[in-house]
Design an enzyme around this catalytic site. Sequence first.
Site, PDB file in Angstrom:
ATOM      1  CG  HIS A  41      -1.619  -0.926   1.674  1.00 25.81           C
ATOM      2  ND1 HIS A  41      -3.422  -0.681   0.574  1.00 25.81           N
ATOM      3  CD2 HIS A  41      -2.232  -1.878   1.559  1.00 25.81           C
ATOM      4  CE1 HIS A  41      -3.776  -1.875   0.460  1.00 25.81           C
ATOM      5  NE2 HIS A  41      -3.797  -2.476   1.315  1.00 25.81           N
ATOM      6  CE  LYS A  76      -2.787  10.466   3.752  1.00 22.39           C
ATOM      7  NZ  LYS A  76      -3.471   9.371   2.901  1.00 22.39           N
ATOM      8  CE  LYS A  97     -14.636   5.685   0.634  1.00 24.13           C
ATOM      9  NZ  LYS A  97     -13.384   5.895   1.993  1.00 24.13           N
ATOM     10  CE  LYS A 103      -6.948  13.519   0.748  1.00 19.66           C
ATOM     11  NZ  LYS A 103      -7.087  12.498  -0.217  1.00 19.66           N
ATOM     12  NE  ARG A 104      -3.415   8.198   6.853  1.00 20.26           N
ATOM     13  CZ  ARG A 104      -2.160   7.642   6.692  1.00 20.26           C
ATOM     14  NH1 ARG A 104      -1.313   7.644   7.478  1.00 20.26           N
ATOM     15  NH2 ARG A 104      -1.743   7.369   4.968  1.00 20.26           N
ATOM     16  CB  THR A 132     -10.543   4.292  -1.444  1.00 22.63           C
ATOM     17  OG1 THR A 132     -10.275   4.860   0.182  1.00 22.63           O
ATOM     18  CG2 THR A 132      -9.580   3.721  -1.702  1.00 22.63           C
TER      19      THR A 132
END
Length: 847
Positions: free
Chosen positions: A385, A584, A693, A578-579, A689
């Site tokens: 991952h 990110k 969504k 998100k985290r 992911t």
Amino acid sequence: MAATVKTNRAGVPASSGISSKVPAAAQPLAEEPSEIASNINYHAHYSPHFSPFKFEPEQAYYATAESVRDRLVQQWNETYLHYHRVDPKQTYYLSMEYLQGRALTNAIGNLNLQSAYADALNKLGHQLEEIVEQEKDAALGNGGLGRLASCFLDSMATLNLPAWGYGLRYRYGLFKQRITKEGQEEVAEDWLEKFSPWEVVRHDVVFPVRFFGHVEVNPDGARKWVGGEVLQALAYDVPIPGYKTKNTISLRLWEAKASAEDFNLFQFNDGQYESAAQLHSHARQICAVLYPGDATEHGKLLRLKQQFFLCSASLQDIISRFKERKQERGSWNWSEFPSKVAVQLNDTHPTLAIPELMRLLMDDEGLGWDEAWDVTSRTIAYTNHTVLPEALEKWSQPVMWKLLPRHMEIIEEIDKRFIACIRSTRTDLESKISSISILDNSPQKPVVRMANLCVVSAHTVNGVAQLHSDILKSELFADYVSIWPTKFQNKTNGITPRRWLRFCSPELSDIITKWLKTDQWVSNLDLLTGLRKFADNADFQDEWASAKLANKQHLAQYIERVTGVSIDPSSLFDIQVKRIHEYKRQLLNILGAIYRYKKLKEMSFEERKKTTPRTIMIGGKAFATYTNAKRIVKLVNDVGTVVNSDPEVNSHLKVVFVPNYNVSVAEMLIPGSELSQHISTAGMEASGTSNMKFALNGCLIIGTLDGANVEIREEIGEENFFLFGATADEVPRLRKERENGLFKPDPRFEEAKQFIRSGVFGSYDYDPLLDSLEGNSGYGRGDYFLVGHDFPSYMDAQARVDEAYKDRRKWLKMSILSTAGSGKFSSDRTIAQYAKEIWNIEECRVP
């Protein structure tokens, strides 16, 4: 049938909303609203968890959940009886995380009983929406990895595949996030404070799990791991129903226990209370918290214990079930095991399944090395991952020798044989042995490289998006690819369309069903392409717009309730959840917001009126010890405090930090979103992911060519995606140039940083955070994630967003085409590919 009960157990007429007109009768398989209401009432009276005088929303929730569970238990039993009779090959999915979210809406939706339950609760004086809100999210996961595992279970059940999920039953899970003036505060999650009505404890499924001890060698050379401390793994099962099918599979969660004989009564009576219950205390620690801090030796040991506990209990369970079925059928041998069992490792956390399966086969079942290795390597597959070096687990060899001495012997032997094989067959790789071996024996810090152990031992290794799998093959695992070219595959991630559209956005779903003239899209997401022909239809666009607006209004109410900030549903809702992690790049988002705020401040009243009003929402948890991530959370909140209270600007811009982001919050944010930010440095995000969504819900993406963004953009059309930033193949060169002092920052980037340093957002010291973006290299400096490089193209892309949003018809068309192109990203497609191309399992539908 039970008699009608009109009073509670104390003989007092039932109060607080429970209807005495509804009989309390056990009707576990009820489908009619009146019978369901009776069954709920039955549980309120005869499965009581509260004093008998109340039937308020909380009590109604538990009684409703138990009523749904009756139906699930029936389907569950039928499913496993059917599997036992047919004896198909089964998949066992091992994951440290399952981000399940609430179960009630999902269960009644998959059972196709939503309206029946809504009517039944009305008869009892309650609203389904209110009852659903009583459920706490199961705190068994952290982010995308755990949510993916949960989507996969939903798809396995829906596709009628014989499968199990295995995890740990964390008492407190990750943590609940509170936002204070100091920033993020972590408090223990209370999801099990009362109890979970969905789980069933299996007191007959218990396995011993050993830690520490030593290895004894018998005269015949056989080895046995003995001594140390032995805990018990007790199984709790959670039912996972498929959509409109009888098949209901299990998520089996292990809890660590010590037995009564491990409690030293003599010590306790002598006043030595802690040492009397030492093993009980150790057991409680194992399933207390997901990812306990590992900065200390104790923390590292506890994490390793958790991982081994999951692997050992699960494999003992798998083996015992295999033997039971085989013994019923007469003669058999161990070489049949891989034709009945597929084990999937979700990331490197369950890597210890490899040496543990070897140990169980050799030491307990008496197999020789070659036979045990053949069985193990044909059984286990590994999903990677991440390409982030810090996330590729490496465990200290001394710690492993201390906790798992027998496993270290086995890992050493696997490594020794692998190196011998390279030396005899691939002399060209001799110089690479130090990097591809499993053991890194550097004298300063000898470690076990878990990803290498997985790649060497598994029959298949897969990445989770095309770009990610390509990077694995060309960079991270390139040498292994030259040894085993057919071992590596791609399985692009997916999401369940049930939870992530059908149930979380019923308004939009109903419109899709109406225009497609079928609801089959819910289990065949490719049918969404049928929406393309209506993308320009004004009536369809108007219905689409009103569904999106209803979701935005719903979200605005939630935001005001939890943050006190009032947001305008007619503004552009721009969301990044998100985290919190530097790769990110929430920092890029907030720097963009800061620049936007500064420019709005400099405009005249008339100029401001021409801008696109925007509400920027950011949410996510920063890991407790990740200082820079926590600084980012603090900055977002500080910016929000200033912007939202600035009367000149706050009708044109709001900045909101959404606290305690979890699955249930996502189920509100995602349907209400219009623009979503997936802006990681290219080559860093394996897949993502949440991007799927958002796209599925008609939300447009601003993003880099990273992870699954690449495939989403291909599917929905380049013109419907706001692209910016460096590409993955440019990143190494840009970092090198940066190191050599060749980076020229954009003036807008410098302006945004300077604005923070001016103190306009308060007196907190943001220098360490801003320093990470500066300098040309060095620890904590040098802008490793290229925020500065990508800032100008990010701001340009945001300007394109502002323009596009002004053209309502154009935006609606883009939104519709986003949903229409999302069919590929169903987890049903992903799991069908795993089943066929990795696990070799087939549908086993309950008749």
